[in-house]
Design a protein around this motif. Structure first.
Motif, PDB file in Angstrom:
ATOM      1  N   CYS A 302       0.771  -1.206  -0.010  1.00 52.06           N
ATOM      2  CA  CYS A 302       0.145   0.068   0.023  1.00 52.06           C
ATOM      3  C   CYS A 302       0.884   1.233  -0.140  1.00 52.06           C
ATOM      4  O   CYS A 302       1.627   1.415   0.870  1.00 52.06           O
ATOM      5  N   SER A 303       0.761   1.884  -0.873  1.00 50.92           N
ATOM      6  CA  SER A 303       1.465   3.302  -1.132  1.00 50.92           C
ATOM      7  C   SER A 303       0.630   4.615  -0.902  1.00 50.92           C
ATOM      8  O   SER A 303      -0.612   4.417  -0.947  1.00 50.92           O
ATOM      9  N   LYS A 304       1.211   5.705  -0.447  1.00 48.31           N
ATOM     10  CA  LYS A 304       0.527   6.642  -0.315  1.00 48.31           C
ATOM     11  C   LYS A 304      -0.441   6.974   0.818  1.00 48.31           C
ATOM     12  O   LYS A 304      -1.731   7.001   0.530  1.00 48.31           O
ATOM     13  N   PHE A 305      -0.184   5.970   1.770  1.00 47.89           N
ATOM     14  CA  PHE A 305      -1.068   5.761   2.891  1.00 47.89           C
ATOM     15  C   PHE A 305      -1.182   6.802   3.796  1.00 47.89           C
ATOM     16  O   PHE A 305      -0.319   7.292   4.490  1.00 47.89           O
ATOM     17  N   GLN A 321      -8.717  -8.024   4.199  1.00 48.82           N
ATOM     18  CA  GLN A 321      -9.362  -9.057   4.108  1.00 48.82           C
ATOM     19  C   GLN A 321      -9.321  -9.658   2.856  1.00 48.82           C
ATOM     20  O   GLN A 321      -9.400 -11.120   2.647  1.00 48.82           O
ATOM     21  N   ALA A 322      -9.208  -9.207   1.750  1.00 50.87           N
ATOM     22  CA  ALA A 322      -9.178  -9.628   0.257  1.00 50.87           C
ATOM     23  C   ALA A 322      -7.856 -10.357  -0.151  1.00 50.87           C
ATOM     24  O   ALA A 322      -7.790 -11.417  -0.418  1.00 50.87           O
ATOM     25  N   PHE A 323      -6.835  -9.690   0.473  1.00 48.22           N
ATOM     26  CA  PHE A 323      -5.353 -10.196   0.063  1.00 48.22           C
ATOM     27  C   PHE A 323      -4.636 -11.086   1.070  1.00 48.22           C
ATOM     28  O   PHE A 323      -3.700 -11.483   0.635  1.00 48.22           O
ATOM     29  N   GLY A 324      -5.016 -10.801   2.348  1.00 47.68           N
ATOM     30  CA  GLY A 324      -4.326 -11.464   3.245  1.00 47.68           C
ATOM     31  C   GLY A 324      -2.839 -11.230   3.298  1.00 47.68           C
ATOM     32  O   GLY A 324      -2.590 -10.085   3.355  1.00 47.68           O
ATOM     33  N   PRO A 325      -2.096 -12.209   3.735  1.00 43.67           N
ATOM     34  CA  PRO A 325      -0.646 -11.956   4.017  1.00 43.67           C
ATOM     35  C   PRO A 325      -0.001 -11.761   2.506  1.00 43.67           C
ATOM     36  O   PRO A 325       1.304 -11.365   2.571  1.00 43.67           O
ATOM     37  N   ALA A 326      -0.440 -11.617   1.348  1.00 40.06           N
ATOM     38  CA  ALA A 326       0.263 -11.136   0.170  1.00 40.06           C
ATOM     39  C   ALA A 326       0.262  -9.716   0.185  1.00 40.06           C
ATOM     40  O   ALA A 326       1.205  -8.987  -0.365  1.00 40.06           O
ATOM     41  N   LEU A 327      -0.377  -9.141   0.938  1.00 41.04           N
ATOM     42  CA  LEU A 327      -0.486  -7.424   1.254  1.00 41.04           C
ATOM     43  C   LEU A 327       0.438  -7.413   2.399  1.00 41.04           C
ATOM     44  O   LEU A 327       0.505  -7.900   3.626  1.00 41.04           O
ATOM     45  N   LEU A 328       1.800  -6.536   2.098  1.00 40.71           N
ATOM     46  CA  LEU A 328       2.833  -6.357   3.140  1.00 40.71           C
ATOM     47  C   LEU A 328       2.199  -5.489   4.202  1.00 40.71           C
ATOM     48  O   LEU A 328       1.442  -4.608   4.119  1.00 40.71           O
ATOM     49  N   PRO A 329       2.376  -6.067   5.555  1.00 41.43           N
ATOM     50  CA  PRO A 329       1.978  -5.144   6.729  1.00 41.43           C
ATOM     51  C   PRO A 329       2.264  -3.710   6.962  1.00 41.43           C
ATOM     52  O   PRO A 329       1.394  -3.049   7.529  1.00 41.43           O
ATOM     53  N   VAL A 330       3.323  -3.343   6.281  1.00 42.68           N
ATOM     54  CA  VAL A 330       3.626  -1.967   6.554  1.00 42.68           C
ATOM     55  C   VAL A 330       3.517  -1.129   5.448  1.00 42.68           C
ATOM     56  O   VAL A 330       4.292  -1.254   4.323  1.00 42.68           O
ATOM     57  N   PRO A 331       2.601   0.078   5.443  1.00 41.45           N
ATOM     58  CA  PRO A 331       2.370   0.422   4.117  1.00 41.45           C
ATOM     59  C   PRO A 331       3.448   1.822   3.929  1.00 41.45           C
ATOM     60  O   PRO A 331       4.084   2.023   4.955  1.00 41.45           O
ATOM     61  N   ILE A 332       3.583   2.275   2.878  1.00 41.52           N
ATOM     62  CA  ILE A 332       4.466   3.479   2.493  1.00 41.52           C
ATOM     63  C   ILE A 332       3.314   4.650   2.762  1.00 41.52           C
ATOM     64  O   ILE A 332       2.367   4.885   2.364  1.00 41.52           O
ATOM     65  N   LEU A 333       3.850   5.531   3.851  1.00 42.77           N
ATOM     66  CA  LEU A 333       3.083   6.397   4.343  1.00 42.77           C
ATOM     67  C   LEU A 333       3.009   7.617   3.441  1.00 42.77           C
ATOM     68  O   LEU A 333       4.383   7.952   2.787  1.00 42.77           O
ATOM     69  N   HIS A 361      11.127  14.378   8.445  1.00 43.19           N
ATOM     70  CA  HIS A 361      12.117  13.575   7.645  1.00 43.19           C
ATOM     71  C   HIS A 361      12.284  12.338   8.304  1.00 43.19           C
ATOM     72  O   HIS A 361      12.466  11.386   7.523  1.00 43.19           O
ATOM     73  N   LYS A 362      12.657  12.417   9.669  1.00 41.13           N
ATOM     74  CA  LYS A 362      12.859  11.208  10.269  1.00 41.13           C
ATOM     75  C   LYS A 362      11.839  10.296  10.268  1.00 41.13           C
ATOM     76  O   LYS A 362      12.235   9.140  10.230  1.00 41.13           O
ATOM     77  N   ARG A 363      10.591  10.813  10.453  1.00 41.30           N
ATOM     78  CA  ARG A 363       9.387   9.862  10.507  1.00 41.30           C
ATOM     79  C   ARG A 363       9.392   9.170   9.012  1.00 41.30           C
ATOM     80  O   ARG A 363       8.933   7.864   8.995  1.00 41.30           O
ATOM     81  N   CYS A 364       9.618   9.994   8.102  1.00 41.54           N
ATOM     82  CA  CYS A 364       9.217   9.453   6.556  1.00 41.54           C
ATOM     83  C   CYS A 364      10.324   8.492   6.410  1.00 41.54           C
ATOM     84  O   CYS A 364      10.274   7.416   5.968  1.00 41.54           O
ATOM     85  N   LYS A 365      11.330   8.744   6.807  1.00 42.76           N
ATOM     86  CA  LYS A 365      12.643   7.734   6.367  1.00 42.76           C
ATOM     87  C   LYS A 365      12.548   6.338   7.300  1.00 42.76           C
ATOM     88  O   LYS A 365      12.850   5.237   6.609  1.00 42.76           O
ATOM     89  N   ALA A 366      12.328   6.462   8.620  1.00 44.53           N
ATOM     90  CA  ALA A 366      11.854   5.326   9.336  1.00 44.53           C
ATOM     91  C   ALA A 366      10.967   4.526   8.623  1.00 44.53           C
ATOM     92  O   ALA A 366      11.172   3.263   8.398  1.00 44.53           O
ATOM     93  N   ASN A 367       9.721   5.116   8.161  1.00 49.08           N
ATOM     94  CA  ASN A 367       8.742   4.316   7.433  1.00 49.08           C
ATOM     95  C   ASN A 367       9.091   3.761   6.317  1.00 49.08           C
ATOM     96  O   ASN A 367       8.864   2.357   5.838  1.00 49.08           O
ATOM     97  N   LEU A 368       9.902   4.305   5.505  1.00 51.38           N
ATOM     98  CA  LEU A 368      10.524   3.976   4.109  1.00 51.38           C
ATOM     99  C   LEU A 368      11.398   2.568   4.462  1.00 51.38           C
ATOM    100  O   LEU A 368      11.239   1.614   3.835  1.00 51.38           O
ATOM    101  N   ASP A 369      12.217   2.799   5.408  1.00 54.86           N
ATOM    102  CA  ASP A 369      13.080   1.640   5.741  1.00 54.86           C
ATOM    103  C   ASP A 369      12.418   0.641   6.367  1.00 54.86           C
ATOM    104  O   ASP A 369      12.767  -0.507   5.855  1.00 54.86           O
ATOM    105  N   GLU A 370      11.390   0.697   7.120  1.00 51.09           N
ATOM    106  CA  GLU A 370      10.561  -0.515   7.416  1.00 51.09           C
ATOM    107  C   GLU A 370       9.827  -1.093   6.389  1.00 51.09           C
ATOM    108  O   GLU A 370       9.763  -2.445   6.170  1.00 51.09           O
ATOM    109  N   ALA A 371       9.243  -0.110   5.607  1.00 43.21           N
ATOM    110  CA  ALA A 371       8.260  -0.748   4.638  1.00 43.21           C
ATOM    111  C   ALA A 371       9.193  -1.377   3.504  1.00 43.21           C
ATOM    112  O   ALA A 371       8.937  -2.578   2.914  1.00 43.21           O
TER     113      ALA A 371
END
Length: 399
Positions: A302-305, A321-333, A361-371
């Motif tokens: 999920c991008s642009k979340f 619900q539709a995609f289950g584990p095929a959807l990565l749990p951490v979205p790109i914010l 900036h820090k929050r954005c980079k941390a999210n990208l690293d995790e996603a």
């Protein structure tokens, strides 16, 4: 009096000139994109999975160059090139083993506006920061990824520098080495694109009317060419056109992994379901035609979340619900920092300082690293390895 057709020509020309002005303004003084990002010793140690003391000891005993001279008592930090050297010296390279198959990841969705090229470039730079050897292949004639890497596809790239000479009906190149360009990142190369790559679509569509064997040959040829190049890389990232054309089909067959970005809106969800249905039909047809397609993993991200938008949360719940584990749990914010970086034709990983607030900036980079780290984990799992443990993890486990 100008006709509407002539106005379109004028608008296109005016737009191209403006892109060139923006590029020159962004990359002054030499009008070439540079890489100025640096990493402090603490961040370098975290990326290498070691302690800052180990880096200092290697600098003291001469295994690593002495630390960069300090300015006002502060180290300016390490460049990406220095970081890559540190990985080699300290045995912290994540590179695949010789028998591991390189990951060839297609970032694909037929719905426009999902951030396909943004995800592609950020994924490439994420892997680069982690120390992998990366090749990015822009297969989209709109060439957004090429632009984000600092090339103007209209002024800097000719048709002969794209995939065209290799994929055309009358090829002039027997392999893809001719198209590989260096980028500002020492461990990221690019095969660029421009509008003329679309000529391949016309040629192959016309040839397909006479016999599908030509199409099948081209599909196999792209896969063979990319597999040949991939021997020098750990990860190859493909950015195909956002449509079901001959190039997209060739890319789908050449890849061994599929990453599908989609935004958290109902139209994007519906469009992605249609894309997956179309892919299902096409893959069956390719298999029937004797063209083998195998994916090590297929994931949606999920991008642009926007976590503050209730409609986004609702659609994401529907996706889960539709995609289950095929959807990565951490979205790109969704982040203004990504938009601001894109205005400068850059990714978050290229910024040497925040554009907005340091916190954003820090929050954005941390999210990208995790996603994006989720994709790295899938690649490493396929190599039969997990992410290397840091010294701190090993010490804590021993305790």
């Amino acid at each position: 009096m100008h006709s509407d057709i002539e106005r379109i020509t004028e608008l296109a020309d005016a737009g191209e000139r403006m892109i060139e002005r923006l590029r020159r303004k962004a990359f002054l003084p030499e009008s070439r994109k540079g890489l100025h990002v640096r990493f402090g010793i603490a961040e370098a140690a975290q990326l290498l999975g070691c302690s800052t003391n180990r880096i200092r000891m290697a600098e003291d005993d001469g295994r690593l160059p002495p630390p960069p001279p300090s300015e006002n008592g502060r180290r300016p930090g390490y460049t990406v090139e220095e970081l890559l050297n540190m990985r080699q010296v300290l045995g912290a390279s994540p590179a695949r083993a010789p028998l591991d198959v390189p990951a060839i990841i297609a970032v694909q969705n037929f719905k426009g506006g999902v951030g396909k090229s943004t995800v592609t470039t950020h994924l490439a730079h994420y892997f680069a920061v982690q120390g992998y050897r990366v090749l990015v292949v822009d297969c989209d004639s709109q060439a957004t990824t090429t632009t984000l890497f600092g090339f103007n596809p209209h002024f800097n790239i000719t048709r002969e520098e794209t995939l065209y000479p290799y994929l055309s009906i009358d090829p002039t190149q027997a392999d893809l080495l001719y198209a590989v360009k260096k980028t500002p990142w020492p461990n990221v190369d690019l095969i660029p694109s421009n509008l003329e790559l679309f000529d391949v679509e016309y040629e192959l569509a016309a040839a397909g009317a006479d016999g599908g064997s030509i199409l099948a040959t081209r599909f196999r040829k792209l896969k063979a060419g990319l597999n040949d190049l991939a021997r020098d890389y750990d990860v190859v990232i493909l950015d195909p056109p956002p449509a079901l054309g001959t190039i997209s089909l060739a890319v789908m067959q050449a890849a061994n992994a599929l990453l599908v970005p989609l935004a958290a809106t109902t139209p994007d969800f519906c469009s992605t379901v249609q894309f997956l249905s179309m892919m299902d039909q096409v893959l069956h047809q390719l298999t029937e035609a004797g063209i083998d397609v195998q994916y090590d993993f297929v994931r949606l991200i999920c991008s642009k979340f926007d976590g503050n938008d209730p409609s986004h949360a609702m659609v994401r719940q529907i996706m889960e619900q539709a995609f289950g584990p095929a959807l990565l749990p951490v979205p790109i914010l969704e982040s203004a920092e990504i938009s601001h970086a894109a205005m400068r034709m850059m990714t978050i990983y290229e910024l040497d300082r925040p554009i907005g607030t340091a916190r954003t900036h820090k929050r954005c980079k941390a999210n990208l690293d995790e996603a994006l780290g989720q994709v790295e984990a899938l690649v490493r799992r396929n190599w039969g390895r997990v992410a290397p443990a840091s010294e701190e993890d090993v010490v804590n486990e021993a305790a």
